[in-house]
Motif scaffolding. Structure first.
Motif, short mmCIF file in Angstrom:
data_model
loop_
_atom_site.label_atom_id
_atom_site.label_comp_id
_atom_site.label_asym_id
_atom_site.label_seq_id
_atom_site.Cartn_x
_atom_site.Cartn_y
_atom_site.Cartn_z
N LYS A 147 -5.40 -0.62 0.38
CA LYS A 147 -6.20 0.09 -0.61
C LYS A 147 -5.25 0.79 -1.59
O LYS A 147 -4.19 1.25 -1.21
N ASP A 148 -5.66 0.85 -2.82
CA ASP A 148 -4.91 1.62 -3.81
C ASP A 148 -5.38 3.06 -3.71
O ASP A 148 -6.50 3.40 -4.12
N TRP A 149 -4.57 3.93 -3.14
CA TRP A 149 -4.94 5.32 -2.90
C TRP A 149 -4.74 6.21 -4.10
O TRP A 149 -5.00 7.40 -4.03
N THR A 150 -4.32 5.64 -5.23
CA THR A 150 -4.11 6.47 -6.43
C THR A 150 -5.40 6.73 -7.19
O THR A 150 -5.47 7.64 -8.00
N SER A 151 -6.42 5.92 -6.96
CA SER A 151 -7.67 6.10 -7.71
C SER A 151 -8.67 6.96 -6.96
O SER A 151 -8.58 7.22 -5.82
N SER B 78 1.26 3.72 -3.19
CA SER B 78 0.07 4.50 -3.53
C SER B 78 -0.17 5.62 -2.50
O SER B 78 -0.67 6.68 -2.84
N GLN C 125 2.11 8.41 -3.52
CA GLN C 125 1.53 9.14 -4.65
C GLN C 125 0.38 10.03 -4.20
O GLN C 125 0.23 11.16 -4.68
N LEU C 126 -0.44 9.53 -3.28
CA LEU C 126 -1.56 10.34 -2.75
C LEU C 126 -1.03 11.58 -2.06
O LEU C 126 -1.55 12.68 -2.25
N GLU D 257 0.81 -1.22 0.00
CA GLU D 257 0.00 0.00 0.00
C GLU D 257 0.85 1.28 0.00
O GLU D 257 0.40 2.33 -0.47
N ARG E 118 0.05 14.07 -4.69
CA ARG E 118 -1.09 14.64 -5.40
C ARG E 118 -1.85 15.65 -4.54
O ARG E 118 -2.39 16.63 -5.03
#
Length: 188
Positions: free
Chosen positions: A184-188, A107, A110-111, A104, A114
């Motif tokens: 969880k994939d936090w990029t989406s 991601s 990346q979150l 995890e 962003r």
């Protein structure tokens, strides 16, 4: 959620009132009326109790957030969740020995990038036993996340967290808005 119980309470009480108004003296004439009215009253009582429980549980979790303090890996400084009022906080419990936690992490990195210019903070609380494995993991993988310590598992125990990773989204008012158990994939 918390809104379902009051809705159920109002609907069941409204139906009970409608039944009694339909028959001025409400003398049940059949088995359906004998069963329906007590069931509606029971549903109303259960809905009221459910609302009270949900509301009390949410208030208790919010009180726990108020008293949350933790140490930052980079400078060993003490921080409180109250410092993040007015910002959305992603509070993540993780460990270096937890494969889903490690999956995890990219991601989450990346979150954080962003959301850098938004009122958002990512707090990753490590439940490892010491800073050494956490430091090694962060350096080996090139992560620049703010890592906080929960080595005594005081905070994770307070939240009832025993499966890692586990994440709480805390809104700008300091209230828990969402909970995620597992990676969880936090990029989406």
């Amino acid at each position: 959620g918390e809104w379902f119980c009051p809705l159920l309470l109002v609907a069941s009480l409204g139906l009970a009132v409608w039944l009694t108004r339909r028959n001025r003296y409400f003398r049940p004439s059949g088995w359906r009326q004998w069963c329906l009215f007590p069931m509606l009253v029971a549903v109303a009582i259960l809905a009221g109790g459910g609302y009270y429980f949900a509301h009390t549980a949410n208030r208790t979790m919010d009180d726990r957030l108020e008293n949350l303090t933790f140490k930052l890996l980079s400078d060993d400084s003490e921080h409180s969740i109250n410092e993040y009022r007015g910002r959305v906080v992603l509070l993540n419990f993780w460990a270096t020995w937890c494969p889903p936690c490690l999956d995890e992490m990219p991601s989450m990195q990346q979150l954080q990038r962003r959301m850098a210019n938004k009122p958002f903070d990512l707090l990753a609380l490590s439940v490892d036993n010491s800073w050494e494995p956490v430091n090694r993991f962060m350096k080996d993988n090139g992560f620049a996340l703010p890592i906080y310590a929960d080595f005594d598992k005081r905070i994770s125990t307070l939240y009832g967290t025993h499966i890692w990773p586990e994440t709480y989204i805390v809104d700008k008012k300091g209230k828990i808005a969402y909970k995620v158990v597992g990676p969880k994939d936090w990029t989406s």
